[in-house]
Scaffold this motif. Sequence first.
Motif, PDB file in Angstrom:
ATOM      1  N   LEU A 128       0.828  -1.205   0.000  1.00 54.18           N
ATOM      2  CA  LEU A 128       0.000   0.000   0.000  1.00 54.18           C
ATOM      3  C   LEU A 128       0.865   1.259   0.000  1.00 54.18           C
ATOM      4  O   LEU A 128       0.515   2.263  -0.636  1.00 54.18           O
ATOM      5  CB  LEU A 128      -0.936  -0.007   1.216  1.00 54.18           C
ATOM      6  CG  LEU A 128      -2.079  -1.030   1.161  1.00 54.18           C
ATOM      7  CD1 LEU A 128      -2.840  -1.051   2.476  1.00 54.18           C
ATOM      8  CD2 LEU A 128      -3.029  -0.721  -0.001  1.00 54.18           C
ATOM      9  N   TRP A 129       1.982   1.197   0.684  1.00 52.83           N
ATOM     10  CA  TRP A 129       2.895   2.346   0.704  1.00 52.83           C
ATOM     11  C   TRP A 129       3.482   2.585  -0.691  1.00 52.83           C
ATOM     12  O   TRP A 129       3.580   3.730  -1.151  1.00 52.83           O
ATOM     13  CB  TRP A 129       3.997   2.122   1.721  1.00 52.83           C
ATOM     14  CG  TRP A 129       5.024   3.231   1.750  1.00 52.83           C
ATOM     15  CD1 TRP A 129       6.291   3.210   1.246  1.00 52.83           C
ATOM     16  CD2 TRP A 129       4.838   4.543   2.304  1.00 52.83           C
ATOM     17  NE1 TRP A 129       6.923   4.417   1.444  1.00 52.83           N
ATOM     18  CE2 TRP A 129       6.053   5.258   2.097  1.00 52.83           C
ATOM     19  CE3 TRP A 129       3.780   5.171   2.947  1.00 52.83           C
ATOM     20  CZ2 TRP A 129       6.215   6.572   2.523  1.00 52.83           C
ATOM     21  CZ3 TRP A 129       3.958   6.501   3.378  1.00 52.83           C
ATOM     22  CH2 TRP A 129       5.159   7.170   3.155  1.00 52.83           C
ATOM     23  N   ALA A 131       2.092   1.765  -3.524  1.00 54.11           N
ATOM     24  CA  ALA A 131       1.009   2.297  -4.367  1.00 54.11           C
ATOM     25  C   ALA A 131       0.743   3.766  -4.062  1.00 54.11           C
ATOM     26  O   ALA A 131       0.489   4.570  -4.977  1.00 54.11           O
ATOM     27  CB  ALA A 131      -0.261   1.474  -4.147  1.00 54.11           C
ATOM     28  N   LEU A 132       0.830   4.134  -2.791  1.00 54.58           N
ATOM     29  CA  LEU A 132       0.588   5.527  -2.394  1.00 54.58           C
ATOM     30  C   LEU A 132       1.676   6.447  -2.928  1.00 54.58           C
ATOM     31  O   LEU A 132       1.389   7.583  -3.346  1.00 54.58           O
ATOM     32  CB  LEU A 132       0.526   5.618  -0.866  1.00 54.58           C
ATOM     33  CG  LEU A 132       0.260   7.009  -0.265  1.00 54.58           C
ATOM     34  CD1 LEU A 132      -1.125   7.501  -0.685  1.00 54.58           C
ATOM     35  CD2 LEU A 132       0.377   6.968   1.254  1.00 54.58           C
ATOM     36  N   CYS A 133       2.911   5.964  -2.948  1.00 55.72           N
ATOM     37  CA  CYS A 133       4.034   6.793  -3.409  1.00 55.72           C
ATOM     38  C   CYS A 133       4.130   6.864  -4.932  1.00 55.72           C
ATOM     39  O   CYS A 133       4.811   7.754  -5.469  1.00 55.72           O
ATOM     40  CB  CYS A 133       5.343   6.252  -2.837  1.00 55.72           C
ATOM     41  SG  CYS A 133       5.473   6.382  -1.043  1.00 55.72           S
ATOM     42  N   ASN A 134       3.476   5.917  -5.629  1.00 56.43           N
ATOM     43  CA  ASN A 134       3.558   5.872  -7.092  1.00 56.43           C
ATOM     44  C   ASN A 134       2.163   5.734  -7.697  1.00 56.43           C
ATOM     45  O   ASN A 134       1.865   4.734  -8.373  1.00 56.43           O
ATOM     46  CB  ASN A 134       4.448   4.712  -7.539  1.00 56.43           C
ATOM     47  CG  ASN A 134       5.836   4.763  -6.933  1.00 56.43           C
ATOM     48  OD1 ASN A 134       6.716   5.466  -7.421  1.00 56.43           O
ATOM     49  ND2 ASN A 134       6.033   4.013  -5.848  1.00 56.43           N
ATOM     50  N   PRO A 135       1.294   6.710  -7.467  1.00 59.54           N
ATOM     51  CA  PRO A 135      -0.106   6.572  -7.927  1.00 59.54           C
ATOM     52  C   PRO A 135      -0.250   6.530  -9.445  1.00 59.54           C
ATOM     53  O   PRO A 135      -1.264   6.049  -9.950  1.00 59.54           O
ATOM     54  CB  PRO A 135      -0.776   7.823  -7.346  1.00 59.54           C
ATOM     55  CG  PRO A 135       0.341   8.807  -7.183  1.00 59.54           C
ATOM     56  CD  PRO A 135       1.540   8.001  -6.817  1.00 59.54           C
ATOM     57  N   TRP A 142       3.875  -1.784  -9.294  1.00 56.71           N
ATOM     58  CA  TRP A 142       3.951  -1.766  -7.835  1.00 56.71           C
ATOM     59  C   TRP A 142       4.481  -3.095  -7.299  1.00 56.71           C
ATOM     60  O   TRP A 142       5.318  -3.131  -6.398  1.00 56.71           O
ATOM     61  CB  TRP A 142       2.568  -1.494  -7.244  1.00 56.71           C
ATOM     62  CG  TRP A 142       1.995  -0.156  -7.562  1.00 56.71           C
ATOM     63  CD1 TRP A 142       2.684   0.972  -7.913  1.00 56.71           C
ATOM     64  CD2 TRP A 142       0.611   0.208  -7.562  1.00 56.71           C
ATOM     65  NE1 TRP A 142       1.814   2.009  -8.139  1.00 56.71           N
ATOM     66  CE2 TRP A 142       0.536   1.582  -7.924  1.00 56.71           C
ATOM     67  CE3 TRP A 142      -0.576  -0.474  -7.294  1.00 56.71           C
ATOM     68  CZ2 TRP A 142      -0.676   2.261  -8.014  1.00 56.71           C
ATOM     69  CZ3 TRP A 142      -1.781   0.193  -7.384  1.00 56.71           C
ATOM     70  CH2 TRP A 142      -1.828   1.547  -7.747  1.00 56.71           C
ATOM     71  N   THR A 195      -5.629  -3.875   0.161  1.00 52.56           N
ATOM     72  CA  THR A 195      -4.573  -4.225  -0.798  1.00 52.56           C
ATOM     73  C   THR A 195      -5.158  -4.963  -2.001  1.00 52.56           C
ATOM     74  O   THR A 195      -4.784  -4.706  -3.156  1.00 52.56           O
ATOM     75  CB  THR A 195      -3.500  -5.101  -0.128  1.00 52.56           C
ATOM     76  OG1 THR A 195      -2.967  -4.409   0.996  1.00 52.56           O
ATOM     77  CG2 THR A 195      -2.378  -5.430  -1.092  1.00 52.56           C
ATOM     78  N   ILE A 198      -7.000  -2.299  -4.153  1.00 53.75           N
ATOM     79  CA  ILE A 198      -6.084  -1.338  -4.773  1.00 53.75           C
ATOM     80  C   ILE A 198      -5.300  -1.991  -5.916  1.00 53.75           C
ATOM     81  O   ILE A 198      -5.070  -1.385  -6.969  1.00 53.75           O
ATOM     82  CB  ILE A 198      -5.124  -0.750  -3.734  1.00 53.75           C
ATOM     83  CG1 ILE A 198      -5.888   0.059  -2.680  1.00 53.75           C
ATOM     84  CG2 ILE A 198      -4.058   0.115  -4.396  1.00 53.75           C
ATOM     85  CD1 ILE A 198      -6.558   1.299  -3.205  1.00 53.75           C
TER      86      ILE A 198
END
Length: 403
Positions: A128-129, A131-135, A142, A195, A198
């Motif tokens: 999740l981190w 994915a959040l940093c590379n939207p 990812w 997860t 997403i």
Amino acid sequence: MTVLLMKNERYGASIACLGVCFYIIGFCFRLQQDVPLIILALTGLISVSRDSVQWKQPVVIALGLFLLVGLVSMATSDDITRSWRMSLMFIPSLLIFMLLAQYFDMRDLHNLYWVLTLVGLCFSIILLWIALCNPQQEPIAWVRSLGSPIFIVPNDIIFIALLMPFSIALLLQRTSLMSAVAALLMLSILLGLLTIVIFQSRAALIAELVSTIIIAAILKPRYALLLGCGIIISLLIVDGLMGFPLIAKHGRVADTRFALWIAAWRMFLDTPFLGHGPHSFVLFYQSYLQTIKLPSWLPIDQRLIPWPHNLYLELLAEQGMAGLTSLIGLLTTLFLVAWRTLKIESGNIYIYAVCILASLTSYCVSAVFELTFLRQWVVVMLFLLSGIISILSTYENSQYEIN
């Protein structure tokens, strides 16, 4: 003298528990120089000093037949070197099963459930981190950014879905849901669900729905349908906030898997008894597709696909009817033994049995459209589930509890 032997056995059990747990953590996160495998191998030496496995146990017999058929198919393989090299991952998995069957008791099993829960939680947080940093990136990017040896494509998120019943089992043991431990377990479950959505894994979503509904159906039959609908609605809400990418994936009627399934079936028809050899699908399927007249509406993936995205057809193509029969026999044995354990209508054994039955069912369902023995986590999970069910079967007629 008896007390000394009991202490030695408990010491051996503790070492075995540490070895198995460390290997699971290590193979998930790619520790350098195969340290987890070395530790697991050293731990396995302990098993030589104690011959307590019940070799006539149904799970042991079924697993032994499954491995024996694999060896025979390997000996007649069209590419023996590849079959042997790609099957080496079965060795540590078999060692895990032996250590579980020989040494683990309910206390060790409780610790193993916690390790599997924390592994799933760690993977969910890291993914999740990323994915959040590379939207702007796709889920496949990812997954590759993770750098884990067991996550190659987004559908490997199935592994997290199969681990979630272990978190549910630990949560069901809590007398209060207001404690920090219960909060950690609920966080593991919620982040796992997030997860799956997403990363847009249809297979993982189905696996999670199956396991959760089965747990509810056994424990609280009246609420199973309500719980299932609640989960689906929650997932729809999250998917809607993202623009419905998961629903869009389900909207495709024709799938490239169909062509692979047809090729696997034709491979089986040519060698119906022992197949072409373990892990040989990738060597032959393209030539079979060229000789098959497929409907124009059926899409064909032009990339090289190493497996047919169906574990049962994979066994048919690579190990023939003997291979599929041995796998079905093993899975059936696991279901029957786990179901008999449900006779214990109270206590932790019952909860463990319900949740392991849910994880096993999800494994079997996922095998219809994704799993392959080319993935090490798929092999490890099969032997891990077998080992846990073997442990539970030894307490079938007891009311053993964890204090």
